[in-house]
Design a protein around this motif. Structure first.
Motif, PDB file in Angstrom:
ATOM      1  N   UNK A  59       1.980  16.151   9.490  1.00 16.82           N
ATOM      2  CA  UNK A  59       2.989  15.317   8.770  1.00 16.82           C
ATOM      3  C   UNK A  59       3.702  14.429   9.926  1.00 16.82           C
ATOM      4  N   UNK A  60       3.085  13.298  10.059  1.00 20.96           N
ATOM      5  CA  UNK A  60       3.637  12.549  11.316  1.00 20.96           C
ATOM      6  C   UNK A  60       4.997  12.072  11.040  1.00 20.96           C
ATOM      7  N   UNK A  61       5.885  12.169  11.704  1.00 18.62           N
ATOM      8  CA  UNK A  61       7.527  11.482  11.368  1.00 18.62           C
ATOM      9  C   UNK A  61       8.005  10.806  12.654  1.00 18.62           C
ATOM     10  N   UNK A  62       8.833   9.985  12.324  1.00 11.56           N
ATOM     11  CA  UNK A  62       9.384   8.905  13.257  1.00 11.56           C
ATOM     12  C   UNK A  62      10.860   8.994  12.737  1.00 11.56           C
ATOM     13  N   UNK A  63      11.591   9.190  13.687  1.00  7.89           N
ATOM     14  CA  UNK A  63      13.108   9.624  13.395  1.00  7.89           C
ATOM     15  C   UNK A  63      13.493  10.189  12.074  1.00  7.89           C
ATOM     16  N   UNK A  67       5.869   9.075   8.527  1.00  7.24           N
ATOM     17  CA  UNK A  67       5.433   7.800   9.200  1.00  7.24           C
ATOM     18  C   UNK A  67       3.978   7.697   9.218  1.00  7.24           C
ATOM     19  N   UNK A  68       3.371   7.091   8.186  1.00  8.37           N
ATOM     20  CA  UNK A  68       1.798   7.154   7.902  1.00  8.37           C
ATOM     21  C   UNK A  68       1.004   5.932   8.074  1.00  8.37           C
ATOM     22  N   UNK A 243       0.275   9.797   0.644  1.00 11.18           N
ATOM     23  CA  UNK A 243      -0.434   9.394   1.823  1.00 11.18           C
ATOM     24  C   UNK A 243      -1.626   8.544   1.728  1.00 11.18           C
ATOM     25  N   UNK A 244      -2.407   9.024   0.846  1.00  5.50           N
ATOM     26  CA  UNK A 244      -3.882   8.198   0.661  1.00  5.50           C
ATOM     27  C   UNK A 244      -3.595   6.855   0.222  1.00  5.50           C
ATOM     28  N   UNK A 245      -2.908   6.508  -0.830  1.00  2.00           N
ATOM     29  CA  UNK A 245      -2.567   5.099  -1.176  1.00  2.00           C
ATOM     30  C   UNK A 245      -1.886   4.323  -0.008  1.00  2.00           C
ATOM     31  N   UNK A 246      -0.968   4.736   0.603  1.00  2.00           N
ATOM     32  CA  UNK A 246      -0.170   3.947   1.476  1.00  2.00           C
ATOM     33  C   UNK A 246      -1.099   3.772   2.816  1.00  2.00           C
ATOM     34  N   UNK A 247      -1.827   4.767   3.186  1.00  2.00           N
ATOM     35  CA  UNK A 247      -2.703   4.609   4.340  1.00  2.00           C
ATOM     36  C   UNK A 247      -4.020   3.626   4.134  1.00  2.00           C
TER      37      UNK A 247
END
Length: 564
Positions: A59-63, A67-68, A243-247
Protein backbone atom coordinates in the motif's frame (compact mmCIF):
# COMPACT_ATOMS: atom_id res chain seq x y z
CA UNK A 1 47.13 -9.53 -28.84
CA UNK A 2 46.51 -7.59 -25.59
CA UNK A 3 42.99 -6.18 -25.18
CA UNK A 4 44.14 -2.56 -25.30
CA UNK A 5 45.65 -3.14 -28.74
CA UNK A 6 42.39 -4.48 -30.23
CA UNK A 7 39.82 -2.38 -32.03
CA UNK A 8 36.00 -2.11 -31.86
CA UNK A 9 34.44 -1.02 -35.16
CA UNK A 10 37.80 0.39 -36.15
CA UNK A 11 38.20 2.30 -32.87
CA UNK A 12 40.97 1.32 -30.40
CA UNK A 13 39.47 -0.60 -27.48
CA UNK A 14 41.41 1.58 -25.04
CA UNK A 15 39.80 4.71 -26.50
CA UNK A 16 36.35 3.13 -26.17
CA UNK A 17 37.06 2.15 -22.56
CA UNK A 18 38.25 5.65 -21.68
CA UNK A 19 35.19 7.21 -23.33
CA UNK A 20 32.89 4.88 -21.37
CA UNK A 21 34.68 5.79 -18.13
CA UNK A 22 34.33 9.54 -18.77
CA UNK A 23 30.64 9.19 -19.65
CA UNK A 24 30.01 7.03 -16.57
CA UNK A 25 31.69 9.56 -14.29
CA UNK A 26 29.64 12.39 -15.79
CA UNK A 27 26.46 10.30 -15.63
CA UNK A 28 26.65 8.95 -12.07
CA UNK A 29 29.03 11.43 -10.47
CA UNK A 30 26.56 14.31 -10.67
CA UNK A 31 23.52 12.58 -9.13
CA UNK A 32 23.97 14.05 -5.66
CA UNK A 33 25.22 17.53 -6.54
CA UNK A 34 21.76 19.17 -6.62
CA UNK A 35 19.08 19.21 -3.96
CA UNK A 36 15.70 17.67 -4.76
CA UNK A 37 13.03 19.70 -6.52
CA UNK A 38 9.29 19.51 -6.10
CA UNK A 39 6.92 18.14 -6.91
CA UNK A 40 8.13 14.88 -8.48
CA UNK A 41 11.60 14.50 -6.99
CA UNK A 42 10.55 15.16 -3.43
CA UNK A 43 7.34 13.17 -3.74
CA UNK A 44 8.87 9.93 -4.96
CA UNK A 45 11.87 10.23 -2.66
CA UNK A 46 9.55 10.60 0.32
CA UNK A 47 7.18 7.80 -0.74
CA UNK A 48 10.15 5.42 -0.90
CA UNK A 49 11.39 6.66 2.49
CA UNK A 50 7.97 6.06 4.08
CA UNK A 51 7.81 2.65 2.40
CA UNK A 52 11.12 1.73 3.97
CA UNK A 53 10.17 3.25 7.33
CA UNK A 54 6.81 1.47 7.63
CA UNK A 55 7.87 -1.79 6.00
CA UNK A 56 4.69 -1.74 3.88
CA UNK A 57 5.74 -2.32 0.27
CA UNK A 58 2.20 -2.95 -1.00
CA UNK A 59 0.00 0.00 0.00
CA UNK A 60 1.76 3.12 -1.26
CA UNK A 61 1.55 6.10 1.10
CA UNK A 62 2.60 9.70 0.82
CA UNK A 63 2.64 11.77 3.99
CA UNK A 64 0.98 8.81 5.67
CA UNK A 65 -2.01 8.83 3.29
CA UNK A 66 -2.91 6.28 0.63
CA UNK A 67 -1.46 7.34 -2.69
CA UNK A 68 -2.57 5.23 -5.64
CA UNK A 69 -1.68 7.44 -8.60
CA UNK A 70 1.24 5.23 -9.67
CA UNK A 71 2.42 1.61 -9.22
CA UNK A 72 5.39 0.89 -6.94
CA UNK A 73 8.39 -0.31 -9.02
CA UNK A 74 10.23 3.01 -9.05
CA UNK A 75 9.68 3.45 -5.31
CA UNK A 76 10.73 -0.16 -4.64
CA UNK A 77 14.05 0.38 -6.40
CA UNK A 78 14.57 3.67 -4.53
CA UNK A 79 13.79 2.05 -1.18
CA UNK A 80 16.33 -0.68 -1.99
CA UNK A 81 18.81 2.06 -2.85
CA UNK A 82 18.18 3.62 0.58
CA UNK A 83 18.68 0.24 2.21
CA UNK A 84 22.02 -0.32 0.50
CA UNK A 85 23.46 3.19 0.51
CA UNK A 86 21.48 5.27 3.01
CA UNK A 87 18.90 8.00 2.45
CA UNK A 88 20.01 10.92 0.30
CA UNK A 89 19.67 12.75 -2.98
CA UNK A 90 21.87 10.57 -5.18
CA UNK A 91 20.29 7.46 -3.74
CA UNK A 92 16.85 8.85 -4.66
CA UNK A 93 18.02 9.49 -8.24
CA UNK A 94 19.86 6.20 -8.70
CA UNK A 95 16.80 4.46 -10.16
CA UNK A 96 16.43 6.93 -13.03
CA UNK A 97 20.17 6.97 -13.74
CA UNK A 98 20.18 3.18 -13.99
CA UNK A 99 17.05 3.23 -16.16
CA UNK A 100 18.71 5.71 -18.51
CA UNK A 101 21.82 3.56 -18.80
CA UNK A 102 19.75 0.38 -19.27
CA UNK A 103 17.76 1.99 -22.08
CA UNK A 104 20.95 3.30 -23.66
CA UNK A 105 22.69 -0.07 -23.48
CA UNK A 106 19.70 -1.97 -24.85
CA UNK A 107 19.38 0.47 -27.75
CA UNK A 108 23.08 0.12 -28.56
CA UNK A 109 22.80 -3.67 -28.55
CA UNK A 110 19.81 -3.67 -30.92
CA UNK A 111 21.42 -1.13 -33.26
CA UNK A 112 24.68 -3.08 -33.34
CA UNK A 113 22.85 -6.32 -34.12
CA UNK A 114 20.86 -4.90 -37.02
CA UNK A 115 23.09 -2.16 -38.42
CA UNK A 116 26.63 -2.99 -37.33
CA UNK A 117 28.92 -2.35 -34.38
CA UNK A 118 29.75 1.20 -35.47
CA UNK A 119 26.05 2.11 -35.59
CA UNK A 120 25.67 0.63 -32.11
CA UNK A 121 28.48 2.77 -30.70
CA UNK A 122 27.10 5.87 -32.38
CA UNK A 123 23.62 5.16 -31.00
CA UNK A 124 25.10 5.23 -27.52
CA UNK A 125 26.88 8.53 -28.15
CA UNK A 126 23.73 10.10 -29.57
CA UNK A 127 21.41 8.99 -26.78
CA UNK A 128 23.83 9.82 -23.96
CA UNK A 129 24.25 13.37 -25.26
CA UNK A 130 20.60 13.98 -26.20
CA UNK A 131 19.57 16.68 -23.67
CA UNK A 132 16.13 15.26 -22.94
CA UNK A 133 17.52 11.81 -22.19
CA UNK A 134 20.56 12.72 -20.09
CA UNK A 135 18.80 15.49 -18.13
CA UNK A 136 15.77 13.29 -17.41
CA UNK A 137 18.11 10.55 -16.17
CA UNK A 138 19.11 12.93 -13.37
CA UNK A 139 15.59 13.85 -12.21
CA UNK A 140 13.77 11.53 -9.83
CA UNK A 141 10.64 10.92 -11.90
CA UNK A 142 8.73 7.85 -13.02
CA UNK A 143 8.84 8.96 -16.67
CA UNK A 144 12.55 8.16 -16.97
CA UNK A 145 12.17 4.78 -15.29
CA UNK A 146 9.33 3.91 -17.66
CA UNK A 147 11.28 5.14 -20.67
CA UNK A 148 14.34 3.06 -19.81
CA UNK A 149 12.14 -0.01 -19.52
CA UNK A 150 10.31 0.83 -22.76
CA UNK A 151 13.67 1.12 -24.51
CA UNK A 152 14.34 -2.45 -23.39
CA UNK A 153 10.93 -3.48 -24.79
CA UNK A 154 11.80 -2.02 -28.20
CA UNK A 155 15.34 -3.42 -28.21
CA UNK A 156 14.17 -6.90 -27.21
CA UNK A 157 11.59 -6.87 -29.99
CA UNK A 158 14.22 -5.83 -32.54
CA UNK A 159 16.70 -8.46 -31.35
CA UNK A 160 14.06 -11.20 -31.43
CA UNK A 161 13.14 -10.42 -35.05
CA UNK A 162 16.65 -10.56 -36.51
CA UNK A 163 16.66 -13.07 -39.42
CA UNK A 164 19.72 -14.93 -38.09
CA UNK A 165 18.15 -15.47 -34.66
CA UNK A 166 17.67 -19.13 -33.79
CA UNK A 167 14.24 -20.24 -32.54
CA UNK A 168 15.60 -20.37 -28.99
CA UNK A 169 17.15 -16.92 -29.27
CA UNK A 170 13.95 -15.44 -30.68
CA UNK A 171 11.92 -17.02 -27.89
CA UNK A 172 14.27 -15.73 -25.19
CA UNK A 173 14.34 -12.17 -26.52
CA UNK A 174 10.57 -12.10 -26.86
CA UNK A 175 10.20 -13.37 -23.31
CA UNK A 176 12.54 -10.57 -22.24
CA UNK A 177 10.29 -8.16 -24.15
CA UNK A 178 7.17 -9.41 -22.36
CA UNK A 179 8.93 -9.33 -18.97
CA UNK A 180 9.95 -5.72 -19.62
CA UNK A 181 6.31 -4.88 -20.37
CA UNK A 182 5.43 -6.43 -17.01
CA UNK A 183 7.93 -4.09 -15.34
CA UNK A 184 6.43 -1.18 -17.29
CA UNK A 185 3.00 -2.12 -15.91
CA UNK A 186 4.53 -1.91 -12.43
CA UNK A 187 6.00 1.51 -13.20
CA UNK A 188 3.18 3.56 -14.74
CA UNK A 189 0.31 1.17 -15.32
CA UNK A 190 -1.44 0.24 -18.55
CA UNK A 191 0.62 2.60 -20.68
CA UNK A 192 3.38 -0.01 -20.47
CA UNK A 193 1.20 -2.37 -22.51
CA UNK A 194 -0.77 0.14 -24.58
CA UNK A 195 2.24 1.85 -26.18
CA UNK A 196 4.01 -1.31 -27.48
CA UNK A 197 0.65 -2.68 -28.57
CA UNK A 198 -0.14 0.52 -30.47
CA UNK A 199 3.23 0.46 -32.24
CA UNK A 200 2.80 -3.19 -33.19
CA UNK A 201 -0.67 -2.56 -34.65
CA UNK A 202 0.56 0.47 -36.61
CA UNK A 203 3.58 -1.46 -37.92
CA UNK A 204 1.33 -4.33 -39.03
CA UNK A 205 -1.04 -1.94 -40.80
CA UNK A 206 1.83 -0.26 -42.65
CA UNK A 207 3.67 -3.44 -43.66
CA UNK A 208 0.74 -5.90 -43.71
CA UNK A 209 3.13 -8.35 -42.05
CA UNK A 210 0.66 -10.47 -40.07
CA UNK A 211 3.27 -13.22 -39.72
CA UNK A 212 5.02 -11.04 -37.14
CA UNK A 213 2.26 -11.80 -34.66
CA UNK A 214 3.09 -15.50 -34.84
CA UNK A 215 6.67 -14.74 -33.80
CA UNK A 216 5.73 -12.93 -30.57
CA UNK A 217 5.48 -16.08 -28.40
CA UNK A 218 2.34 -14.50 -27.00
CA UNK A 219 0.98 -17.32 -24.79
CA UNK A 220 4.19 -17.78 -22.82
CA UNK A 221 4.97 -14.06 -22.99
CA UNK A 222 1.60 -12.92 -21.67
CA UNK A 223 1.86 -15.45 -18.85
CA UNK A 224 5.31 -14.10 -17.93
CA UNK A 225 4.13 -10.49 -18.11
CA UNK A 226 1.20 -11.25 -15.81
CA UNK A 227 3.46 -13.17 -13.44
CA UNK A 228 5.65 -10.08 -13.13
CA UNK A 229 2.88 -7.49 -12.76
CA UNK A 230 -0.27 -9.07 -11.32
CA UNK A 231 0.87 -10.09 -7.79
CA UNK A 232 1.18 -6.47 -6.61
CA UNK A 233 -2.09 -5.42 -8.27
CA UNK A 234 -3.86 -8.35 -6.63
CA UNK A 235 -2.37 -7.67 -3.20
CA UNK A 236 -3.05 -3.93 -3.19
CA UNK A 237 -6.63 -4.40 -4.43
CA UNK A 238 -7.25 -7.06 -1.80
CA UNK A 239 -6.06 -4.77 0.97
CA UNK A 240 -7.64 -1.62 -0.52
CA UNK A 241 -10.92 -2.28 -2.38
CA UNK A 242 -11.06 1.35 -3.49
CA UNK A 243 -7.83 0.99 -5.48
CA UNK A 244 -9.13 -0.51 -8.73
CA UNK A 245 -11.64 2.19 -9.61
CA UNK A 246 -9.35 5.07 -8.70
CA UNK A 247 -6.31 3.66 -10.48
CA UNK A 248 -7.85 2.43 -13.72
CA UNK A 249 -10.73 4.90 -14.17
CA UNK A 250 -9.40 8.13 -12.66
CA UNK A 251 -5.68 7.70 -13.28
CA UNK A 252 -5.91 6.12 -16.72
CA UNK A 253 -9.14 6.80 -18.60
CA UNK A 254 -9.95 10.24 -17.18
CA UNK A 255 -6.31 11.36 -17.26
CA UNK A 256 -6.04 10.60 -20.99
CA UNK A 257 -9.50 11.64 -22.19
CA UNK A 258 -10.04 14.78 -20.09
CA UNK A 259 -8.30 17.70 -18.44
CA UNK A 260 -9.22 16.52 -14.95
CA UNK A 261 -5.58 16.88 -13.88
CA UNK A 262 -5.35 20.43 -15.26
CA UNK A 263 -2.33 19.55 -17.40
CA UNK A 264 -3.53 20.99 -20.67
CA UNK A 265 -1.38 21.49 -23.72
CA UNK A 266 -1.80 22.35 -27.38
CA UNK A 267 -1.59 19.68 -30.07
CA UNK A 268 2.01 20.78 -30.76
CA UNK A 269 2.97 20.75 -27.05
CA UNK A 270 5.67 18.11 -27.52
CA UNK A 271 7.21 19.55 -30.71
CA UNK A 272 9.59 22.00 -28.97
CA UNK A 273 10.42 19.33 -26.39
CA UNK A 274 11.52 16.87 -29.08
CA UNK A 275 13.39 19.58 -30.99
CA UNK A 276 15.18 20.87 -27.90
CA UNK A 277 15.62 17.42 -26.44
CA UNK A 278 17.37 16.17 -29.59
CA UNK A 279 19.02 19.46 -30.53
CA UNK A 280 22.66 18.31 -30.99
CA UNK A 281 21.58 15.73 -33.58
CA UNK A 282 18.75 17.44 -35.49
CA UNK A 283 20.96 17.74 -38.56
CA UNK A 284 20.76 13.95 -38.90
CA UNK A 285 17.01 14.02 -39.55
CA UNK A 286 17.30 13.73 -43.37
CA UNK A 287 19.62 10.75 -42.96
CA UNK A 288 17.22 9.17 -40.47
CA UNK A 289 14.37 9.50 -42.96
CA UNK A 290 16.55 8.01 -45.71
CA UNK A 291 17.41 5.05 -43.49
CA UNK A 292 13.72 4.27 -43.15
CA UNK A 293 12.88 4.81 -46.83
CA UNK A 294 15.86 2.76 -48.00
CA UNK A 295 14.96 -0.06 -45.57
CA UNK A 296 18.42 -0.11 -44.07
CA UNK A 297 19.21 -3.38 -42.32
CA UNK A 298 16.52 -5.38 -44.12
CA UNK A 299 17.60 -8.86 -45.10
CA UNK A 300 14.78 -10.64 -46.89
CA UNK A 301 16.39 -13.97 -47.70
CA UNK A 302 13.72 -16.63 -47.68
CA UNK A 303 10.90 -14.43 -46.36
CA UNK A 304 8.02 -12.82 -48.24
CA UNK A 305 7.82 -9.83 -45.89
CA UNK A 306 11.13 -9.27 -44.09
CA UNK A 307 11.15 -7.40 -40.83
CA UNK A 308 12.08 -3.70 -41.19
CA UNK A 309 13.96 -2.53 -38.07
CA UNK A 310 14.36 1.12 -39.12
CA UNK A 311 10.66 1.36 -39.92
CA UNK A 312 9.79 -0.21 -36.55
CA UNK A 313 11.95 2.38 -34.75
CA UNK A 314 10.41 5.23 -36.75
CA UNK A 315 6.84 4.07 -36.10
CA UNK A 316 7.69 3.64 -32.41
CA UNK A 317 8.71 7.31 -32.22
CA UNK A 318 5.84 8.63 -34.35
CA UNK A 319 3.08 6.53 -32.75
CA UNK A 320 4.06 7.44 -29.18
CA UNK A 321 4.41 11.11 -30.16
CA UNK A 322 0.91 11.14 -31.66
CA UNK A 323 -0.57 9.16 -28.75
CA UNK A 324 0.55 11.67 -26.14
CA UNK A 325 -0.14 14.68 -28.36
CA UNK A 326 -3.79 13.64 -28.49
CA UNK A 327 -4.00 13.18 -24.72
CA UNK A 328 -5.94 15.62 -22.54
CA UNK A 329 -3.10 15.50 -20.00
CA UNK A 330 0.41 16.54 -20.99
CA UNK A 331 3.68 16.79 -19.10
CA UNK A 332 7.20 17.09 -20.59
CA UNK A 333 8.35 13.67 -19.38
CA UNK A 334 5.58 11.83 -21.23
CA UNK A 335 7.48 12.11 -24.52
CA UNK A 336 10.70 10.48 -23.25
CA UNK A 337 9.99 6.99 -24.69
CA UNK A 338 10.48 8.29 -28.26
CA UNK A 339 14.16 9.13 -27.71
CA UNK A 340 15.68 5.60 -27.78
CA UNK A 341 14.05 5.02 -31.18
CA UNK A 342 15.35 8.39 -32.39
CA UNK A 343 18.77 7.46 -31.01
CA UNK A 344 18.85 4.20 -32.98
CA UNK A 345 17.84 5.93 -36.21
CA UNK A 346 20.38 8.70 -35.61
CA UNK A 347 23.10 6.13 -34.96
CA UNK A 348 22.30 4.48 -38.28
CA UNK A 349 22.23 7.83 -40.09
CA UNK A 350 25.49 8.93 -38.46
CA UNK A 351 27.23 5.72 -39.53
CA UNK A 352 26.20 6.45 -43.14
CA UNK A 353 26.71 10.23 -43.07
CA UNK A 354 29.55 11.65 -45.14
CA UNK A 355 32.15 14.13 -43.96
CA UNK A 356 30.49 17.13 -45.60
CA UNK A 357 27.16 16.48 -43.91
CA UNK A 358 28.90 16.09 -40.55
CA UNK A 359 30.72 19.40 -41.06
CA UNK A 360 27.36 21.10 -41.71
CA UNK A 361 26.03 19.65 -38.44
CA UNK A 362 29.03 20.97 -36.50
CA UNK A 363 28.81 24.41 -38.09
CA UNK A 364 25.10 24.60 -37.29
CA UNK A 365 25.86 23.89 -33.63
CA UNK A 366 28.54 26.59 -33.69
CA UNK A 367 25.78 29.02 -34.63
CA UNK A 368 23.39 27.66 -31.99
CA UNK A 369 26.07 27.85 -29.29
CA UNK A 370 27.02 31.40 -30.26
CA UNK A 371 23.40 32.58 -30.33
CA UNK A 372 22.72 30.94 -26.98
CA UNK A 373 25.79 32.54 -25.46
CA UNK A 374 24.72 35.97 -26.73
CA UNK A 375 21.16 35.47 -25.47
CA UNK A 376 22.08 34.11 -22.01
CA UNK A 377 22.07 37.58 -20.34
CA UNK A 378 18.32 37.59 -20.98
CA UNK A 379 17.97 34.94 -18.26
CA UNK A 380 19.21 37.52 -15.74
CA UNK A 381 16.21 39.74 -16.55
CA UNK A 382 13.57 37.12 -15.68
CA UNK A 383 11.39 37.40 -12.57
CA UNK A 384 8.32 35.54 -11.36
CA UNK A 385 6.26 34.91 -8.26
CA UNK A 386 7.84 31.47 -7.90
CA UNK A 387 11.44 32.48 -8.61
CA UNK A 388 12.89 35.88 -7.63
CA UNK A 389 15.11 37.73 -10.10
CA UNK A 390 18.19 37.30 -7.89
CA UNK A 391 18.07 33.55 -8.48
CA UNK A 392 17.72 33.98 -12.23
CA UNK A 393 20.74 36.28 -12.22
CA UNK A 394 22.78 33.58 -10.51
CA UNK A 395 21.64 30.98 -13.02
CA UNK A 396 22.40 33.19 -16.03
CA UNK A 397 26.12 32.55 -15.48
CA UNK A 398 25.57 28.80 -15.69
CA UNK A 399 23.43 29.14 -18.82
CA UNK A 400 26.21 31.14 -20.48
CA UNK A 401 28.76 28.50 -19.45
CA UNK A 402 26.60 25.71 -20.90
CA UNK A 403 26.31 27.45 -24.27
CA UNK A 404 30.04 28.19 -24.23
CA UNK A 405 30.71 24.48 -23.74
CA UNK A 406 28.38 23.64 -26.63
CA UNK A 407 30.28 26.13 -28.77
CA UNK A 408 33.64 24.64 -27.78
CA UNK A 409 32.35 21.11 -28.40
CA UNK A 410 31.37 21.91 -31.96
CA UNK A 411 34.71 23.65 -32.55
CA UNK A 412 36.59 20.67 -31.09
CA UNK A 413 34.62 18.36 -33.37
CA UNK A 414 35.74 20.34 -36.41
CA UNK A 415 39.36 20.40 -35.24
CA UNK A 416 39.47 16.66 -34.52
CA UNK A 417 37.75 15.82 -37.79
CA UNK A 418 40.79 17.04 -39.73
CA UNK A 419 43.36 15.45 -37.43
CA UNK A 420 41.85 12.29 -35.93
CA UNK A 421 38.96 11.41 -38.20
CA UNK A 422 35.18 11.32 -37.95
CA UNK A 423 34.80 8.90 -35.03
CA UNK A 424 37.04 10.96 -32.75
CA UNK A 425 35.18 14.10 -33.84
CA UNK A 426 31.77 12.59 -33.06
CA UNK A 427 32.90 11.22 -29.69
CA UNK A 428 34.38 14.56 -28.59
CA UNK A 429 31.29 16.41 -29.77
CA UNK A 430 28.97 14.02 -27.91
CA UNK A 431 30.99 14.22 -24.72
CA UNK A 432 31.05 18.00 -24.94
CA UNK A 433 27.27 18.12 -25.37
CA UNK A 434 26.79 15.84 -22.37
CA UNK A 435 29.01 18.15 -20.30
CA UNK A 436 27.25 21.27 -21.62
CA UNK A 437 23.75 20.12 -20.70
CA UNK A 438 24.99 18.61 -17.43
CA UNK A 439 26.41 22.05 -16.61
CA UNK A 440 23.07 23.69 -17.32
CA UNK A 441 21.40 21.15 -15.05
CA UNK A 442 23.95 21.45 -12.24
CA UNK A 443 23.73 25.22 -12.37
CA UNK A 444 20.02 24.99 -11.68
CA UNK A 445 21.03 24.47 -8.06
CA UNK A 446 21.25 28.28 -7.95
CA UNK A 447 17.44 28.19 -8.14
CA UNK A 448 16.75 24.73 -6.80
CA UNK A 449 18.55 25.06 -3.45
CA UNK A 450 16.12 27.60 -2.03
CA UNK A 451 13.17 25.87 -3.69
CA UNK A 452 14.08 22.64 -1.88
CA UNK A 453 14.00 24.35 1.53
CA UNK A 454 17.25 22.68 2.56
CA UNK A 455 18.43 25.81 4.39
CA UNK A 456 15.41 25.56 6.69
CA UNK A 457 16.08 21.95 7.66
CA UNK A 458 18.68 22.63 10.37
CA UNK A 459 16.58 25.12 12.39
CA UNK A 460 13.46 22.95 12.08
CA UNK A 461 15.30 19.78 13.11
CA UNK A 462 16.46 21.48 16.31
CA UNK A 463 12.86 21.79 17.53
CA UNK A 464 10.98 19.03 15.67
CA UNK A 465 10.70 15.80 17.65
CA UNK A 466 9.57 12.31 16.55
CA UNK A 467 5.80 12.08 16.71
CA UNK A 468 5.35 15.85 16.82
CA UNK A 469 2.70 17.08 14.32
CA UNK A 470 4.13 18.79 11.26
CA UNK A 471 1.28 20.64 9.56
CA UNK A 472 1.11 21.85 5.98
CA UNK A 473 -1.43 24.66 6.09
CA UNK A 474 -2.96 25.32 2.68
CA UNK A 475 0.19 23.92 1.09
CA UNK A 476 1.76 20.58 0.23
CA UNK A 477 5.52 20.92 0.51
CA UNK A 478 7.08 18.14 -1.55
CA UNK A 479 10.69 18.35 -0.37
CA UNK A 480 10.92 19.28 3.32
CA UNK A 481 9.18 16.09 4.55
CA UNK A 482 11.92 14.06 2.85
CA UNK A 483 14.74 16.12 4.29
CA UNK A 484 13.15 16.16 7.75
CA UNK A 485 12.23 12.44 7.60
CA UNK A 486 8.86 13.55 8.92
CA UNK A 487 5.51 13.37 7.00
CA UNK A 488 3.14 16.33 6.78
CA UNK A 489 -0.38 16.51 8.16
CA UNK A 490 -2.45 18.38 5.58
CA UNK A 491 -4.64 21.30 6.62
CA UNK A 492 -7.57 22.89 4.72
CA UNK A 493 -6.29 21.98 1.25
CA UNK A 494 -5.60 18.33 0.43
CA UNK A 495 -4.03 19.10 -2.96
CA UNK A 496 -3.08 15.84 -4.75
CA UNK A 497 -3.68 13.92 -1.52
CA UNK A 498 -7.45 14.39 -1.76
CA UNK A 499 -8.01 10.68 -2.48
CA UNK A 500 -6.02 9.75 0.61
CA UNK A 501 -7.88 12.21 2.83
CA UNK A 502 -11.20 10.84 1.57
CA UNK A 503 -10.15 7.31 2.53
CA UNK A 504 -8.65 8.29 5.91
CA UNK A 505 -10.28 11.60 6.93
CA UNK A 506 -8.95 11.29 10.48
CA UNK A 507 -5.44 11.90 9.20
CA UNK A 508 -5.91 15.52 8.21
CA UNK A 509 -7.56 18.77 9.33
CA UNK A 510 -10.15 19.84 6.75
CA UNK A 511 -10.52 23.46 7.88
CA UNK A 512 -8.36 26.28 9.15
CA UNK A 513 -10.62 26.53 12.22
CA UNK A 514 -9.84 22.90 13.06
CA UNK A 515 -6.15 23.71 12.73
CA UNK A 516 -6.45 26.78 14.97
CA UNK A 517 -8.11 24.66 17.64
CA UNK A 518 -5.41 21.96 17.41
CA UNK A 519 -2.70 24.64 17.37
CA UNK A 520 -4.01 26.25 20.55
CA UNK A 521 -5.10 23.20 22.53
CA UNK A 522 -3.13 20.31 21.05
CA UNK A 523 0.43 19.14 21.62
CA UNK A 524 3.55 20.98 20.57
CA UNK A 525 3.65 21.25 16.78
CA UNK A 526 5.38 22.78 13.78
CA UNK A 527 3.55 24.19 10.76
CA UNK A 528 4.66 25.10 7.25
CA UNK A 529 2.76 28.05 5.81
CA UNK A 530 3.14 30.50 2.95
CA UNK A 531 4.15 34.08 3.85
CA UNK A 532 0.61 35.24 3.08
CA UNK A 533 -0.97 32.55 5.28
CA UNK A 534 1.49 33.38 8.04
CA UNK A 535 0.41 37.03 7.96
CA UNK A 536 -3.25 35.97 8.22
CA UNK A 537 -2.89 33.30 10.91
CA UNK A 538 -0.38 35.08 13.12
CA UNK A 539 -3.09 37.69 13.77
CA UNK A 540 -5.32 34.92 15.18
CA UNK A 541 -3.00 32.63 17.13
CA UNK A 542 0.55 32.81 18.53
CA UNK A 543 3.13 31.69 15.98
CA UNK A 544 6.85 31.56 16.69
CA UNK A 545 9.02 31.69 13.58
CA UNK A 546 11.48 28.79 13.40
CA UNK A 547 12.83 29.45 9.89
CA UNK A 548 11.71 31.07 6.67
CA UNK A 549 12.59 31.59 3.04
CA UNK A 550 10.95 33.40 0.15
CA UNK A 551 8.24 30.76 -0.37
CA UNK A 552 7.48 29.27 3.08
CA UNK A 553 7.59 29.98 6.80
CA UNK A 554 8.09 27.32 9.49
CA UNK A 555 6.40 28.21 12.79
CA UNK A 556 5.84 26.56 16.17
CA UNK A 557 3.08 26.88 18.75
CA UNK A 558 5.63 27.10 21.56
CA UNK A 559 8.41 29.59 22.31
CA UNK A 560 11.87 28.64 21.07
CA UNK A 561 15.32 30.09 21.39
CA UNK A 562 17.88 30.61 18.67
CA UNK A 563 15.29 30.68 15.89
CA UNK A 564 15.59 32.81 12.82
Amino acid sequence: MPWHATRVAGVPTLAVALAVLVFALAWFGTLGVRHLLGPDEGRYAEIAREMLSTGDWVTIRYNGLKYFEKPPLHMWVTAISYTLFGIGEWQARLCVALAGIAGLGASMLAAARWFGTRAGLLTGLVLASAPMWNVAAHFNTLDMTLSGIMACVLASMLLAQHPSATPATRRNWMLACWAAMGLALLTKGLVGLVLPGLVLVVYTCVTRDLALWRRLHAPAGIALMLLVAVPWYWLVARRNPEFLRFFFIHEHWQRYTSTVHARKGALWYFVPLVVGGFLPWLGLLPGMVRAVRQRVGVSGAGTARPFEPALMAALWAVSIFVFFSLSGSKLPGYILPVFPALGILAGVALARTGERAWIRQLRAMLVVGALGLLASPYVATLDSNNTPNALYRAYAVWAALAFALALVSAAAGLWLLRRRGRMASIAAYALGMLLAFSTALLGHEAIGRSASGIDMVGPIERVLRPGMPLYGVDMLDHTLPFYLHHPLTMVAQADELSFGTEQEPQKWLPTVDAFVDAWQHGPRAIALVSPQTFAELSARVPMHVVARDWRRVAVSNFPITGAR
